[in-house]
Write a protein that holds these residues in place. Structure first.
Motif, mmCIF file in Angstrom:
data_model
loop_
_atom_site.group_PDB
_atom_site.id
_atom_site.type_symbol
_atom_site.label_atom_id
_atom_site.label_comp_id
_atom_site.label_asym_id
_atom_site.label_seq_id
_atom_site.Cartn_x
_atom_site.Cartn_y
_atom_site.Cartn_z
ATOM 1 N N GLU A 169 -17.089 94.746 26.137
ATOM 2 C CA GLU A 169 -17.940 94.296 25.035
ATOM 3 C C GLU A 169 -17.176 93.310 24.147
ATOM 4 O O GLU A 169 -17.729 92.351 23.650
ATOM 5 C CB GLU A 169 -18.326 95.497 24.160
ATOM 6 C CG GLU A 169 -19.044 96.595 24.893
ATOM 7 C CD GLU A 169 -20.528 96.612 24.579
ATOM 8 O OE1 GLU A 169 -20.896 96.217 23.475
ATOM 9 O OE2 GLU A 169 -21.302 97.007 25.457
ATOM 10 N N GLU B 281 -14.608 91.182 24.663
ATOM 11 C CA GLU B 281 -14.367 89.822 25.126
ATOM 12 C C GLU B 281 -15.598 88.958 24.954
ATOM 13 O O GLU B 281 -15.526 87.791 24.581
ATOM 14 C CB GLU B 281 -13.991 89.858 26.611
ATOM 15 C CG GLU B 281 -12.516 89.777 26.786
ATOM 16 C CD GLU B 281 -12.114 89.924 28.225
ATOM 17 O OE1 GLU B 281 -12.035 88.906 28.918
ATOM 18 O OE2 GLU B 281 -11.862 91.046 28.648
ATOM 19 N N ARG B 282 -16.755 89.551 25.231
ATOM 20 C CA ARG B 282 -17.979 88.759 25.161
ATOM 21 C C ARG B 282 -18.325 88.415 23.722
ATOM 22 O O ARG B 282 -18.857 87.351 23.431
ATOM 23 C CB ARG B 282 -19.117 89.538 25.824
ATOM 24 C CG ARG B 282 -18.820 89.848 27.264
ATOM 25 C CD ARG B 282 -20.038 90.256 28.008
ATOM 26 N NE ARG B 282 -20.633 91.487 27.522
ATOM 27 C CZ ARG B 282 -20.231 92.694 27.838
ATOM 28 N NH1 ARG B 282 -19.197 92.838 28.644
ATOM 29 N NH2 ARG B 282 -20.845 93.763 27.383
ATOM 30 N N THR C 201 -16.916 85.193 22.199
ATOM 31 C CA THR C 201 -17.558 83.892 22.450
ATOM 32 C C THR C 201 -18.670 83.643 21.426
ATOM 33 O O THR C 201 -19.050 82.505 21.196
ATOM 34 C CB THR C 201 -18.179 83.840 23.856
ATOM 35 O OG1 THR C 201 -19.191 84.838 23.946
ATOM 36 C CG2 THR C 201 -17.146 84.058 24.926
ATOM 37 N N CYS D 246 -24.719 87.429 25.760
ATOM 38 C CA CYS D 246 -23.421 88.113 25.674
ATOM 39 C C CYS D 246 -23.569 89.628 25.740
ATOM 40 O O CYS D 246 -22.623 90.344 26.024
ATOM 41 C CB CYS D 246 -22.715 87.733 24.376
ATOM 42 S SG CYS D 246 -22.353 85.986 24.312
ATOM 43 N N GLY E 91 -27.459 87.034 22.273
ATOM 44 C CA GLY E 91 -26.391 86.048 22.414
ATOM 45 C C GLY E 91 -26.472 85.007 21.319
ATOM 46 O O GLY E 91 -27.112 85.212 20.287
ATOM 47 N N VAL F 245 -25.785 89.490 31.628
ATOM 48 C CA VAL F 245 -24.720 89.008 30.736
ATOM 49 C C VAL F 245 -23.978 87.829 31.355
ATOM 50 O O VAL F 245 -23.630 87.859 32.541
ATOM 51 C CB VAL F 245 -23.731 90.151 30.432
ATOM 52 C CG1 VAL F 245 -22.440 89.629 29.847
ATOM 53 C CG2 VAL F 245 -24.368 91.127 29.467
ATOM 54 N N GLY F 246 -23.718 86.807 30.530
ATOM 55 C CA GLY F 246 -22.949 85.662 30.997
ATOM 56 C C GLY F 246 -23.816 84.512 31.464
ATOM 57 O O GLY F 246 -23.328 83.406 31.703
ATOM 58 N N LEU G 181 -18.974 84.551 31.567
ATOM 59 C CA LEU G 181 -18.147 85.459 30.761
ATOM 60 C C LEU G 181 -17.504 86.502 31.659
ATOM 61 O O LEU G 181 -18.082 86.941 32.642
ATOM 62 C CB LEU G 181 -19.029 86.169 29.723
ATOM 63 C CG LEU G 181 -19.700 85.256 28.708
ATOM 64 C CD1 LEU G 181 -20.630 86.067 27.835
ATOM 65 C CD2 LEU G 181 -18.652 84.565 27.843
ATOM 66 N N ILE H 20 -16.420 90.107 32.718
ATOM 67 C CA ILE H 20 -16.862 91.489 32.495
ATOM 68 C C ILE H 20 -15.827 92.406 33.127
ATOM 69 O O ILE H 20 -15.473 92.238 34.300
ATOM 70 C CB ILE H 20 -18.250 91.728 33.114
ATOM 71 C CG1 ILE H 20 -19.283 90.922 32.343
ATOM 72 C CG2 ILE H 20 -18.618 93.206 33.084
ATOM 73 C CD1 ILE H 20 -20.590 90.777 33.020
#
Length: 612
Positions: free
Chosen positions: A86, A88-89, A92, A214, A228, A288-289, A304, A306
């Motif tokens: 969670e 790291e995302r 961004t 995200c 996001g 996600v990403g 991103l 994961i």
């Protein structure tokens, strides 16, 4: 090209229990966001019951406050490394971070993990030294520790010039001076520091759209929701946009709803511009990403990262003799639906079918990650069984590897020797050891993840509850061939079905530690205690004394037994061995042998020894 000065996006970082969520509450109360009638619950951001009980944040959440005409979006990050994906995302989505540090404890390992991600992403930090009102607070030393940590984590010169706000979130006070006497009943110093030091997002709303997902949310009415940030352009309800999938494929869809955040509410909005943090619905298989772009200009953002799962368990339907007594969701179909439902929002979880229709392999980021899923399920009325957690091995460049964790321990010096010995036995490698000068030692180790399974209970006993243990996944390394960790002592296994009696427990309590109270219903093959020695022992704790006359009947009532050790879910998962299951129901957590019948179990063990 200017900046949007009416908005700031920040993430709040803190170690578990340093007061981050309480601080967010204060920011909500002090800002111009909530109307006069809104009464905030304590730690309002921790919405899940388990988060509130344990005082930890599991899922990242967002809130927004208005201050002097600026909207400050605040992302509350989990401090525990099991939820590192969670973190790291979130980096961004924001332009800077607020680091909350306890004025007595100072910097802790799980703040390191999140901070490193922030520095790697080039984000500036505002430091809040919280709990300044503590009698043992040492604010200036803590600021020096923070500086050392920033340098160690490779912060650049601009990041090292961080502003410091001293606060007591519980009392709602703050100031720019380290003297606790100068605290004032306001959060303005922190708000002003955020406005001055966290850069405003770039204003490029006229360019083609880029929105990256995200985090995921799920709602039974509108399905999957992508949360996001709009990095470029403008998105409006009714627009047709392109979803650029991770596998390179593309799908066009119509934006049915947009949500913004204000206070603790998600509010419907008609449009969002570059810099806004929003939620979008209308795409069933958004992940996600993935990047949502203009249909004409499809420039995707970098995917991103994961975090991969490192631990797995088998989840099974409950087939114990007491199955179906306490839960109302017991069938394979219901359990499978619930596990698949969890995948809607938890991107670090994996659920795989097996060749058995009532078993699934569930992989996650660590013991805490999986035990919280199990705890949520039992509270929702599920009955299930789980096997002992196992680490996930990988082949990297032709070598079989297993996960290793960075472990940091703070312990009173008198228990230091025992802790070092226990980690060495688990094939840990010492990286650093220092005496803090306050009667405690700090040890840093690299330990195979399987050595950490079940370690925390042993650690608490070893340090008499005074030690602090933190571990985070670090890397995969070549597999160590020897056995690591695991339970040393055997189990006391019930041979009968019935209710445990005081007399029955008295007959066996000198063999080890009992896990059940008199009157507890037990079944054949259920684990009712821990043997003081290595092998399992079969015991009968339901036997009653044959009463021969009136006198002995009353005499029996005065018998006393030692208080049993009742295991909670975490302790049960730690205690379990490879040939055992943990049976989880809304009312009880029981440990049992996979093969319940005593003679069948003996035959199986005999065959196994022969084959080994």
């Amino acid at each position: 090209m200017g900046n949007r000065n009416d908005i700031r996006n920040v993430a709040i970082i803190a170690h578990v229990d340093h007061g981050k969520t309480t601080l967010v509450n204060q920011l909500l109360e002090e800002s111009d966001t909530l109307d006069e009638r809104t009464q905030l619950a304590d730690r309002a951001m921790d919405s899940n019951a388990i988060e509130r009980e344990r005082g930890i944040t599991i899922l990242a959440k967002n809130t927004a406050v208005n201050y002097k005409g600026t909207r400050i979006n605040i992302m509350d990050t989990p401090g525990h490394a099991d939820f590192g994906g969670e973190v790291e995302r979130i980096m961004t989505m924001v332009d800077g971070v607020v680091l909350v540090v306890d004025a007595f404890e100072g910097t802790m390992p799980q703040t390191r993990f999140v901070l490193q991600k922030a520095f790697e992403a080039g984000k500036p930090a505002v430091v809040v030294v919280n709990k300044i009102d503590k009698p043992a607070a040492r604010p200036l030393e803590v600021v020096d520790e923070v500086l050392d940590l920033f340098i160690e984590l490779g912060a650049d010169e601009s990041q090292i010039e961080f502003p410091v706000v001293y606060a007591s979130a519980v009392n709602g006070t703050s100031s720019l001076a380290p003297d606790p006497q100068k605290q004032e009943k306001t959060m303005d110093p922190l708000f002003d520091s955020i406005l001055e030091n966290i850069p405003a997002p770039e204003d490029n709303e006229d360019e083609p759209l880029q929105f990256q997902v995200c985090m995921l949310d799920y709602n039974d009415y509108v399905g999957r929701i992508g949360v996001g940030r709009v990095f470029r352009g403008t998105i409006r309800v009714g627009d047709t946009v392109t979803l650029n999938k991770l596998d390179g494929s593309q799908k066009n869809f119509r934006v049915t709803k947009l949500f913004g955040y204000l206070g603790l509410d998600r509010i419907e909005i008609d449009e969002a511009k570059a810099g806004d943090i929003i939620a979008v619905s209308g795409m069933e298989d958004i992940y996600v990403g993935e990047t949502v772009t203009d249909t004409e200009v499809q420039e995707t953002l970098p995917a991103l990262h994961i975090d991969e799962p490192t631990l797995q368990m088998t989840f099974l339907t409950n087939d114990s003799p007491f199955a179906g007594r306490e839960g109302d969701k017991v069938t394979a179909r219901k359990i499978e639906e619930r596990l698949k439902y969890e995948l809607h929002t938890d991107v670090s979880l994996r659920v795989e079918d097996t060749d058995q229709p009532d078993q699934w392999v569930v992989s996650g980021r660590g013991e805490l990650h999986l035990s919280i899923l199990i705890e949520n399920m039992r509270r929702e009325g599920f009955e299930l069984q789980v096997s002992r957690p196992k680490v996930i091995r990988k082949v990297i460049d032709g070598v079989e590897c297993e996960p290793f964790e960075a472990v940091q321990i703070d312990t009173p010096e008198e228990y230091q020797g025992a802790v070092i010995q226990s980690l060495n036995e688990r094939h840990g490698t010492m990286r650093n050891m220092e005496n803090t000068g306050r009667g405690t030692a700090r040890l840093e180790y690299l330990v195979p993840s399987r050595g950490m399974i079940g370690y925390s209970t042993e650690f608490v006993q070893m340090t008499h509850g005074y030690g602090i243990l933190n571990h985070t996944f670090e890397q995969y390394q070549a597999v160590i061939k020897e056995e690591i960790g695991g339970r040393r002592n055997g189990a006391l296994v019930s041979t009968e079905t019935g209710k445990a009696t005081t007399y029955g427990i008295m007959q066996v309590e000198d063999r080890g530690t009992i896990f059940v109270e008199p009157g507890t219903e037990v079944y054949e093959g259920m684990i009712v205690g821990e043997n003081a020695r290595e092998a399992d022992i079969d015991v009968n704790i339901v036997r009653s004394k044959n009463l021969t006359n009136v006198r002995s009947a009353t005499k029996d009532q005065t018998a006393t037994i030692k208080a049993p050790r009742i295991l909670n879910l975490e302790q049960s998962l730690e205690f379990m061995d490879d040939d055992e299951y943990c049976e989880v129901t809304p009312e009880n957590v029981r440990l049992r042998k996979q093969i319940l019948n005593k003679s069948e179990r003996a035959r199986y063990n005999k065959r196994k020894k022969k084959n080994d």
